[in-house]
Design a protein around this motif. Structure first.
Motif, PDB file in Angstrom:
ATOM      1  N   ASN A 116       0.931  -1.189   0.045  1.00 51.73           N
ATOM      2  CA  ASN A 116      -0.007   0.100   0.118  1.00 51.73           C
ATOM      3  C   ASN A 116       0.940   1.082  -0.043  1.00 51.73           C
ATOM      4  OD1 ASN A 116       0.778  -1.169   2.633  1.00 51.73           O
ATOM      5  ND2 ASN A 116      -0.727   0.341   3.626  1.00 51.73           N
ATOM      6  N   ALA A 117       0.375   2.320   0.337  1.00 55.74           N
ATOM      7  CA  ALA A 117       0.938   3.521   0.264  1.00 55.74           C
ATOM      8  C   ALA A 117       2.083   3.858   1.342  1.00 55.74           C
ATOM      9  CB  ALA A 117      -0.041   4.737   0.141  1.00 55.74           C
ATOM     10  N   ILE A 118       3.265   3.100   1.429  1.00 53.75           N
ATOM     11  CA  ILE A 118       4.077   3.520   2.229  1.00 53.75           C
ATOM     12  C   ILE A 118       5.668   3.471   1.559  1.00 53.75           C
ATOM     13  CG2 ILE A 118       3.044   1.855   4.224  1.00 53.75           C
ATOM     14  CD1 ILE A 118       4.845  -0.328   3.185  1.00 53.75           C
ATOM     15  N   CYS A 119       5.508   4.251   0.167  1.00 52.66           N
ATOM     16  CA  CYS A 119       6.871   4.327  -0.303  1.00 52.66           C
ATOM     17  C   CYS A 119       7.321   5.647   0.407  1.00 52.66           C
ATOM     18  CB  CYS A 119       6.180   4.963  -1.753  1.00 52.66           C
ATOM     19  SG  CYS A 119       5.597   6.394  -1.950  1.00 52.66           S
ATOM     20  N   LEU A 120       6.975   6.285   1.182  1.00 52.93           N
ATOM     21  CA  LEU A 120       7.709   7.508   1.731  1.00 52.93           C
ATOM     22  C   LEU A 120       8.666   6.925   2.896  1.00 52.93           C
ATOM     23  CD1 LEU A 120       5.086   9.139   4.346  1.00 52.93           C
ATOM     24  CD2 LEU A 120       4.611   7.104   3.176  1.00 52.93           C
ATOM     25  N   MET A 121       8.591   5.568   3.215  1.00 55.83           N
ATOM     26  CA  MET A 121       9.332   4.809   4.152  1.00 55.83           C
ATOM     27  C   MET A 121      10.166   3.693   3.666  1.00 55.83           C
ATOM     28  SD  MET A 121       6.204   2.934   6.356  1.00 55.83           S
ATOM     29  CE  MET A 121       5.106   4.382   6.290  1.00 55.83           C
ATOM     30  N   VAL A 122       9.598   2.763   2.675  1.00 55.99           N
ATOM     31  CA  VAL A 122      10.290   1.790   2.156  1.00 55.99           C
ATOM     32  C   VAL A 122      11.532   2.202   1.644  1.00 55.99           C
ATOM     33  CG1 VAL A 122      10.248   0.087   0.516  1.00 55.99           C
ATOM     34  CG2 VAL A 122       8.131   0.703   1.711  1.00 55.99           C
ATOM     35  N   PRO A 123      11.742   3.197   0.825  1.00 55.08           N
ATOM     36  CA  PRO A 123      13.215   3.245   0.454  1.00 55.08           C
ATOM     37  C   PRO A 123      14.389   3.733   1.687  1.00 55.08           C
ATOM     38  CG  PRO A 123      11.652   4.916  -0.528  1.00 55.08           C
ATOM     39  CD  PRO A 123      10.690   4.262   0.384  1.00 55.08           C
ATOM     40  N   VAL A 124      13.797   3.999   2.845  1.00 54.01           N
ATOM     41  CA  VAL A 124      14.991   3.928   3.819  1.00 54.01           C
ATOM     42  C   VAL A 124      15.492   2.596   4.131  1.00 54.01           C
ATOM     43  CG1 VAL A 124      15.296   4.420   6.426  1.00 54.01           C
ATOM     44  CG2 VAL A 124      13.813   5.888   4.990  1.00 54.01           C
ATOM     45  N   MET A 125      14.655   1.500   4.152  1.00 57.75           N
ATOM     46  CA  MET A 125      15.099   0.276   4.209  1.00 57.75           C
ATOM     47  C   MET A 125      15.893  -0.183   2.972  1.00 57.75           C
ATOM     48  SD  MET A 125      12.278   0.725   5.888  1.00 57.75           S
ATOM     49  CE  MET A 125      11.381   0.672   7.650  1.00 57.75           C
ATOM     50  N   ASN A 126      15.429   0.109   1.973  1.00 55.47           N
ATOM     51  CA  ASN A 126      15.928  -0.547   0.736  1.00 55.47           C
ATOM     52  C   ASN A 126      17.419   0.161   0.601  1.00 55.47           C
ATOM     53  OD1 ASN A 126      14.034  -2.335  -0.040  1.00 55.47           O
ATOM     54  ND2 ASN A 126      13.152  -0.820  -1.502  1.00 55.47           N
ATOM     55  N   LEU A 127      17.749   1.509   0.891  1.00 56.71           N
ATOM     56  CA  LEU A 127      19.110   2.077   1.059  1.00 56.71           C
ATOM     57  C   LEU A 127      19.874   1.261   1.895  1.00 56.71           C
ATOM     58  CD1 LEU A 127      20.657   4.337  -0.146  1.00 56.71           C
ATOM     59  CD2 LEU A 127      20.111   5.801   1.599  1.00 56.71           C
ATOM     60  N   GLU A 128      19.550   0.814   2.909  1.00 63.59           N
ATOM     61  CA  GLU A 128      20.145  -0.175   3.810  1.00 63.59           C
ATOM     62  C   GLU A 128      20.516  -1.558   3.195  1.00 63.59           C
ATOM     63  OE1 GLU A 128      17.967  -0.668   7.599  1.00 63.59           O
ATOM     64  OE2 GLU A 128      17.997   1.620   8.010  1.00 63.59           O
ATOM     65  N   ILE A 129      19.548  -1.867   2.386  1.00 64.76           N
ATOM     66  CA  ILE A 129      19.905  -3.234   1.700  1.00 64.76           C
ATOM     67  C   ILE A 129      20.902  -2.826   0.711  1.00 64.76           C
ATOM     68  CG2 ILE A 129      18.821  -5.098   0.310  1.00 64.76           C
ATOM     69  CD1 ILE A 129      16.235  -4.421   1.881  1.00 64.76           C
TER      70      ILE A 129
END
Length: 600
Positions: free
Chosen positions: A39-52
Motif C-alpha cells: 500500500n502507500a508506504i513509499c515514503l518509508m520503504v526507501p529507507v530500508m532499501n537504501l540499507e539493503i
C-alpha cells in the motif's frame, strides 16, 4: 468474438466436467531482494532499501548473499515500521496532556491547523476573483496535469470528495478518474486468508521470526458479512479477535497498534498471488488528521515538506533543529517548533522509519541537490528554464509564491505567508528535477511504467516519446551555466556535481513517490546486465542511474527480482481452455497478479 462462437463456448462450459480437489502444490512466486510495498508506504520503504543496497555494496554486489522475500512476506516484515509511522498522526487526534510527547503533538497539531487555515490546501485554490481557475468548457486534459502540479501542503478529504474538475465541453469529469479513498490511507495488517481459510473461518498471521504466515484456527469467532461499495467484508467477533491478536503481538508475531478494530477485506483478485483477504485498520489510524468537520492528509509536496521538517531543514534549506534541539540559525518562517516536535516523535520509536538512527539529511538526495543549487545560482537559473518538459511544476510554483492564488479564506498566498508550508525555491526545483528523472527512467525501461504512474488523462495529451523528446530539446538560456541547454544537459551537470562534491553514490529520494537512486557504476552495471534490453537504451545510458523501485513489478525490469516456490493448499478446479486463457490474461508476464491496492 462472434455470436456463434460465444454460443459454442457457453454450451461447452455447461457440459464440461468440473470438480474440486484439495492439493498441496508448489507455486512459483516472485521474490525480491529489496522491500516491496503493498500500500502507500513509499515514503518509508526507501529507507530500508537504501540499507539493503549498502549491504549489497559491502557484499561486493553479490545478490546471492542477501535473502529474498515475496511481496506477502515483505508486507509482514514492514508491518512494525508502518505501524510506527502511522502512530504519531493517529495520536494527533487523541493525545492527552499526560502523554510524555504531548508538547510535540501540540506543535504538530498547531502547524497543521494553521496550514489548513492559511496555507495551500487542495482543492481550495482560487484567483483574485474568487474563481477556481482550472477546468472549463474549452479546457483539455492539460488541466488535470496542471492541477496536480500545484505545490499544495494538504488535501482536505471532505472538500475533495465533493470536488469536480470538468473539461472537454464539460463532458469529462477528471475527478471521477480518482478514488478519494486512495488519499485516505488505511493501515494494512499482516493478517491474511486463502480462499480455503475464508471458507473454514481461519486466519494466518505473520511470524516475524520465521518470516512466514502461521495458520490460526479460531472457529469460535463470530463471522458477519456486510456489503461496502460492492465489496464483501468479513467481520470477526471483536473481543475474541483482539484477544487472539494480542497474544500474537506479545510473541512478536504481529504488531497491533491497540487502536481501532480491523476487518478482513476480501478482494476479487488474489492478493500476493496466494492470499485473497487481508486485515485492514480503518481511520482514524492513518495519515488523516481530523479538525472539526474536515480530515487532512499531507500529499506529494506536502509529504516532501514533512520529510524536510523532520530532517530539521527549513524553507531556505538551513538546519534549524538536530535531535530535537534548536541550532543557532534564525527561525525566519516559524518552522522550528514543528521540526523539534516531529524529531522527538520519530526518535521516540526505534521502529519509526524516520528515526535519526536510520534517516538523515545526508542520505536524502533532494536536500543535496537543493544545497548544490543554493551554492550555484547559475545552475539553478538554468534548471528553472529547462524544468517544465510536460508537467507544469515550476510554472505553478512561481504562480503561487507570486500571489496568484488565494486560499479558502480568500487570503492571498504569497511569500512568507506560505513559506512555512511549502518547500523553498531550491528544494522545489530538486523535487521537480527528480520527478522528471524518475519518469524518464521509468519510460526508458518500459513506457507502460511511465503511463501506470501518471494520471489517466496523460496518454490523451502526450506520449512518453514526446516527454523524452522535450527533455532533450535545446533552449536558449539566460544567465545560466550554458548558453543553450536541454533538461537532460542540465541533469548531467547536476548529476556530475553531486557525484564529485558529495560523499554518497546511492541515495533516497522522494518526489511524490519514494525510491532509491544510485550513481554507483557497479549497481548500474548490475541493473543493465540482468535486466535485458530497454525500450530507449540510449536515454537510459544518458541518465546514468540505477533505481530501486518498491511498487511497480511487471512494468520494470528489476535486477533484484527472482522466483521461489511456496507450498499452498488450494482447491483445484478443472476449467476449459478459454477459462485458462482468461485467467492468464489477468496475470502479468512474470506471474505477479495485479493488486487492487493502489499507490499514493
Amino acid at each position: 468474438m462472434k455470436i456463434k462462437n460465444i454460443a459454442i463456448l457457453t454450451l461447452l462450459s455447461l457440459t464440461a466436467p468440473s470438480f474440486c480437489a484439495k492439493n498441496k502444490v508448489q507455486k512459483p512466486i516472485s521474490s525480491y531482494t529489496f522491500a516491496q510495498q503493498m500500500n502507500a508506504i513509499c515514503l518509508m520503504v526507501p529507507v530500508m532499501n537504501l540499507e539493503i543496497l549498502e549491504q549489497l555494496q559491502k557484499n561486493k554486489y553479490d545478490l546471492t548473499k542477501l535473502p529474498t522475500y515475496t511481496r506477502a512476506e515483505w508486507f509482514g516484515i514492514l508491518n512494525p515500521f508502518e505501524v510506527s509511522w502511522f502512530k504519531p498522526f493517529a495520536n494527533l487526534n487523541i493525545a492527552l496532556s499526560n502523554d510524555p510527547n504531548f508538547n510535540d503533538y501540540a506543535a504538530l497539531k498547531t502547524y497543521i491547523d494553521e496550514g489548513a487555515a492559511h496555507g495551500p490546501v487542495l482543492p481550495y485554490f482560487y484567483n483574485k476573483n474568487g474563481k477556481f481557475p482550472f477546468g472549463g468548457f474549452l479546457k483539455g486534459t492539460d488541466e488535470a496535469i496542471r492541477l496536480f502540479s500545484l505545490p499544495f501542503m494538504l488535501i482536505d478529504l471532505n472538500g475533495a470528495e465533493n470536488f469536480k474538475l470538468k473539461i472537454f465541453f464539460n463532458l469529462l469529469d477528471v475527478t471521477k478518474q480518482f478514488d478519494i479513498r486512495e488519499f485516505r490511507p488505511y493501515l494494512y495488517l499482516p493478517v491474511v486468508q486463502t480462499e480455503d481459510d475464508i471458507k473454514n473461518n481461519k486466519l494466518r498471521v505473520f511470524n516475524q521470526s520465521t518470516k512466514k504466515y502461521d495458520l490460526v484456527d479460531e472457529k469460535k469467532y463470530l463471522v458477519l458479512t456486510q456489503i461496502d461499495d460492492g465489496k464483501e467484508y468479513k467481520i470477526f467477533n471483536i473481543s475474541n479477535r483482539m484477544k487472539m491478536l494480542q497474544k500474537y503481538s506479545k510473541n512478536g508475531t504481529v504488531f497491533i497498534p491497540d487502536l481501532e478494530n480491523f476487518n478482513m477485506a476480501k478482494r476479487t483478485d488474489k492478493l500476493f498471488q496466494t492470499y485473497s483477504s487481508v486485515g485492514i485498520y480503518h481511520p482514524p489510524l492513518g495519515q488523516a488528521y481530523t479538525n472539526g468537520t474536515s480530515e487532512y492528509v499531507p500529499y506529494m509536496q506536502g509529504i516532501y515538506k514533512m520529510i524536510l521538517l523532520t530532517l530539521g531543514v527549513n524553507h531556505d534549506n538551513n538546519v534549524l533543529a538536530v535531535d530535537g534541539k534548536a541550532t543557532n540559525i534564525i527561525d525566519t518562517y516559524g518552522e522550528r517548533d514543528v521540526m523539534i516536535g516531529l524529531q522527538n516523535l520519530c526518535n521516540a520509536d526505534d521502529n519509526h522509519p524516520w528515526n535519526k538512527k536510520r534517516f538523515n539529511k545526508e542520505m536524502f538526495l533532494p536536500y543535496a541537490i537543493a544545497d548544490l543549487l543554493k551554492k550555484n545560482p547559475s545552475l539553478a537559473n538554468q534548471l528553472k528554464q529547462t524544468i517544465d518538459i510536460g508537467f507544469h511544476d515550476w510554472e505553478e510554483y512561481e504562480k503561487l509564491v507570486s500571489g496568484f492564488y488565494y486560499n479558502k479564506n480568500k487570503e492571498q498566498m504569497t511569500g512568507k505567508n506560505v513559506a512555512q508550508y511549502i518547500p523553498g525555491e531550491q528544494q522545489a526545483l530538486a523535487y521537480m528535477l527528480m520527478h522528471n528523472i524518475r519518469f524518464l527512467w521509468y519510460g526508458s525501461q518500459n513506457p507502460k511504467a511511465f503511463y501506470s504512474e501518471t494520471i489517466p488523462q496523460i496518454p490523451l495529451l502526450w506520449t512518453f516519446d514526446n516527454f523524452a523528446k522535450k527533455a532533450a530539446q535545446k533552449k536558449t538560456i539566460k544567465n545560466g551555466v550554458d548558453k543553450t541547454a536541454s533538461f537532460l544537459d542540465t541533469w548531467i551537470l547536476i548529476r556530475n556535481a553531486i557525484i564529485k562534491n558529495y560523499k554518497r553514490n546511492s541515495w533516497m529520494s522522494f518526489e511524490g513517490h519514494g525510491w532509491v537512486i544510485s550513481f554507483d557504476p557497479e549497481i548500474i552495471k548490475l541493473e543493465r546486465s540482468k535486466s535485458g534490453s530497454f525500450y530507449n537504451d540510449e536515454l537510459n545510458k544518458l541518465l546514468g542511474i540505477a533505481g530501486i523501485e518498491s511498487f511497480l513489478t511487471s512494468e520494470l525490469k528489476m535486477f533484484y527480482k527472482g522466483t521461489k516456490k511456496e507450498e499452498v493448499s488450494e482447491e483445484k478446479e478443472e476449467t476449459t481452455s478459454e477459462d485458462k486463457e482468461e485467467q492468464k490474461s489477468k496475470t502479468d508476464s512474470d506471474g505477479d497478479n495485479k493488486e487492487e491496492i493502489s499507490e499514493i
